[in-house]
Design an enzyme around this catalytic site. Structure first.
Site, mmCIF file in Angstrom:
data_model
loop_
_atom_site.group_PDB
_atom_site.id
_atom_site.type_symbol
_atom_site.label_atom_id
_atom_site.label_comp_id
_atom_site.label_asym_id
_atom_site.label_seq_id
_atom_site.Cartn_x
_atom_site.Cartn_y
_atom_site.Cartn_z
ATOM 1 C CD GLU A 152 -30.824 -9.047 -0.432
ATOM 2 O OE1 GLU A 152 -30.528 -9.690 -1.289
ATOM 3 O OE2 GLU A 152 -31.298 -7.671 -0.633
ATOM 4 C CG ASP A 153 -29.005 -9.452 5.137
ATOM 5 O OD1 ASP A 153 -29.147 -8.661 4.299
ATOM 6 O OD2 ASP A 153 -29.635 -9.883 6.076
#
Ligand code: MN
Length: 748
Positions: free
Chosen positions: A76-77
């Site tokens: 996600e990051d």
């Protein structure tokens, strides 16, 4: 920040067989992926996944879970992808990271409407693998521990979500220690003042009570030892949040709380628990109504213990929990400890008992008293609008209240919905329209080639089901018409002596102003386009001589015998109804209530009325079983089922419509029928025949006679009668006449 070797050591401490290479790879991969990212605190971001992994090593979890924890924020990051993780690590780890990524994207304190759906997704992601939840809870715990670095409004939101969802989930998983820490961290962020007050009073109290607690511990241990019971006794103060929620729940003041201290008696064996209980109850008076045996009937999250309260050594109420070491671990660490014991090794495979256990927990959470209890804790009132059901394989299907197995089937898969023909609820056959209850296990019976009845559209409660039914019926009707159109065109080209192929038709699409050949077939099938026009579009030079002739009835040709041109229309349930001028309004009103009659095959999607006429050679009357033959561009012709003329349509099943009569007894409508008689040639014979018909109130519309021999005359009579009974009465009476040698109904 934890070093690489420290992580490996932590795991190896409880799992000597751990895959060191794998752990090291994860460490390096995540460190590189997060690079120079910083947390709100200013710490390197990478410290966070490491702390999450550390929390999980305390729970002594398997390699895959630890690695997933290290990687949990990469997809996600950072630039990392799931594909890469699958490649570099294992698909098992990839799945865990995927589940975590999905949960991360959920906004669980969003608007009510989205919240339910998000919560469902959360449950599904968890149900797929219990370890996803374990990592998620550890992730949340670390975020809560470092929440002070977040902006205030973000803090409140995250804390509320933790209190509403993650703490109850931890509790559901039996992870009480984790739950308590999550609750307190939420509490301190949501109500810092209240928290501070309670914490202060607790510490004052514990300073004052320190000696008291110790003496109770000693007394208890001594009494048990005297009875030959080896036990560990631990005094324990309740946590601020748990105190506060009890004050709120019972609306009592802090001073009135009698159970701020609790004591745990931990022994080896189950039967020792009961012996210890005996010692306690024979030494101190028990407080009535406080004894609970969760060993013989464990809680739904597998919690087992004996609870009791006695008036203790210093006339103090003393709350006691008596349990074995194993029960204690499960009581504190829940599913994590449970898995440990179940498998005998720190390994938590997807297919292990832990997964089954989680599944059951989610099931229980969704049935009986549990959801209300859960709701009470979670404030998720939206659950009251939902029912949770399961497929036979245990897949959770959340539906709005009022949902039926039809909704369930569509929620599982559109194909399942479209082919559903029956349902079993909890193993019993049940109607497809049964309202589902929480916890129902639903099995859908399917049949291939099924088209969902259009009437379902108004009976389902989920948008997905409604849209799918509409789509299925529309495309089924379209297929039906396209099939019919193709046959009509095949014949039209054949009659014209021209070759026909899809290829040729495609070339003519611009001239026909249609997008696809299917469009043309459907248009012809629906009668919106004439076959002759299509032939002309494909062969512009072609002259259709027949068409001009066919469009006008030939002079002298008898008008088809129709007593009143009816209209065929569709009512709400999409059943074809025959109506006649003057009756239409009443029938429209009456049609609203009906479900489709059994046996009447609904046809669907006809968006306009069709002209109805009766079989030109013989007619049809109410009481006859009838079918309609669809002729594109002309309408529907109604034949009695026994009519020999129907043989001509045997190879065109697409044109057949099952129709039913929609006339009531009070109707004064007459219907056409034809009789063939053989009468004896004698004076007055025809008058007698006419008299019988007149006596029975039949109308003669047309009559033709042909003398066959000297003795007999063939008579054909077109009659208008009320119904079959009326017609049969006339026929019987005619047969009884001496001048009539035979009477037959004519079906053209
Ligand atoms: Mn995280």
């Amino acid at each position: 920040m934890m070093r690489q070797y420290e992580l490996v050591e932590r795991v190896k401490a409880y799992n000597p067989g751990a895959d060191e290479g794998l752990l090291n790879r994860a460490y390096v991969y995540a460190m590189r992926a997060h690079g120079t990212q910083k947390r709100a605190s200013g710490d390197p971001f990478f410290a966070h996944p490491l702390e999450v992994a550390a929390i999980l090593t305390d729970l002594r979890l398997d390699d895959a879970t630890i690695v997933a924890a290290v990687l949990h924020d990469t997809v996600e990051d950072t630039a990392a992808t799931l594909d890469e993780i699958n490649r570099v690590f294992t698909p098992e780890i990839g799945k865990l990271v995927d589940g975590l990524t999905k949960i991360k994207r959920l906004d669980l304190v969003s608007k009510r409407a989205a919240q339910g759906e998000n919560f469902r997704k959360l449950l599904l992601a968890i149900a797929a693998d219990v370890r996803v939840l374990l990592v998620k809870l550890a992730d949340r715990l670390h975020n809560m521990r470092t929440l002070q670095h977040m902006p205030a409004e973000k803090r409140a939101r995250i804390a509320q979500e933790t209190l509403d969802i993650y703490a109850p989930l931890a509790s559901r998983m039996g992870m009480q220690e984790l739950r308590e820490e999550l609750e307190d961290l939420s509490f301190v962020n949501l109500k810092p003042d209240v928290y501070a007050t309670i914490a202060k009073r607790l510490s004052d109290l514990s300073a004052k009570s320190e000696r008291l607690v110790e003496s109770i511990e000693r007394d208890l241990a001594a009494k048990l030892a005297n009875a030959g019971i080896a036990a560990t006794v631990k005094g324990r103060q309740k946590r601020p949040y748990s105190i506060w929620s009890k004050m709120e729940r019972k609306s009592v003041a802090f001073e009135q709380l009698s159970d701020i201290f609790g004591f745990r008696v931990i022994v080896d064996e189950v039967d020792t628990c009961y012996r210890a209980l005996g010692v306690v109850h024979t030494t101190w008076p028990m407080v009535p109504g406080r004894y609970k045996d969760y060993i013989s009937t464990p809680k739904q999250n597998d919690y087992r213990s004996i609870h009791t309260t006695v008036i203790g050594p210093k006339s103090q109420r003393v709350e006691l929990q008596i349990r074995t070491t194993e029960m204690d671990e499960i009581g504190e660490y829940g599913i994590a400890a449970h898995a440990l014991y179940k498998d005998g090794a720190p390994h938590l495979a997807t297919e292990s008992g832990a997964y089954q256990w989680l599944r059951r927990t989610i099931e229980l959470l969704a049935e009986g008293d549990s959801p209300e209890e859960f709701l009470e804790h979670t404030k998720l009132e939206l659950f009251q609008d939902q029912v949770f059901c399961f497929t036979p394989k245990g897949r959770l299907i959340a539906l709005p209240r009022g949902a039926t197995p039809i909704d369930f089937a569509y929620a599982v898969h559109t194909d399942v919905g479209n082919t559903a023909v029956g349902a079993k609820i909890n193993g019993r056959i049940a109607p497809l329209l049964t309202e589902l209850q929480n916890g129902d296990e639903v099995e859908i019976a399917r049949a291939d080639g099924q088209i969902p009845p259009a009437a379902w559209e108004s009976l389902v409660v989920t948008g997905k089901a409604r849209a799918a039914i509409r789509r299925a019926t529309r495309s089924a009707v379209r297929r039906q018409y396209a099939g019919l159109g193709r046959q009509i065109l095949d014949r039209a080209f054949e009659r014209a002596g021209k070759n026909f192929s899809d290829e040729k038709l495609r070339g003519a699409l611009p001239r026909l102003a249609r997008q696809s050949t299917e469009d043309v077939f459907a248009a012809v099938g629906r009668g919106e386009m004439f076959s002759g026009d299509v032939v002309k579009a494909v062969y512009p030079d072609y002259k259709d001589e027949r068409r001009a002739a066919a469009s006008q009835p030939a002079p002298g040709q008898p008008r088809p015998h129709v007593n009143g041109a009816g209209r065929l229309s569709l009512d709400k349930d999409q059943t074809v109804r025959l109506t006649w001028p003057g009756k239409a309004a009443a029938k429209d009103g009456a049609a609203k209530d009906g479900a489709p009659d059994e046996g009447a095959i609904p046809i669907r999607g006809l968006d306009r009325d069709l002209l109805v006429r009766f079989a030109p050679d013989g007619g049809a009357v109410p009481g006859d079983r009838i079918v309609g033959i669809l002729t594109p561009g002309e309408g529907v012709t109604i034949y009695p089922i026994q009519s020999p003329a129907l043989a001509a349509f045997d190879n065109e099943p697409d044109r057949w419509l099952d129709v039913r009569w929609d006339v009531d007894g009070a109707s004064n409508q007459r219907f056409p029928a034809r009789l063939a008689l053989q009468s004896i040639n004698e004076p007055g014979s025809f008058a007698q025949i006419a008299q019988v018909i007149a006596d029975h109130d039949g109308n003669i519309d047309n009559i033709s006679m042909k003398r066959r021999t000297q003795d007999f005359t063939d008579v054909t009579i077109d009659l208008a009668v009320w119904d079959l009974k009326h017609l049969n009465a006339i026929v019987s009476e005619l047969r009884a006449k001496r001048v009539v040698s035979r009477v037959d109904r004519v079906n053209g």
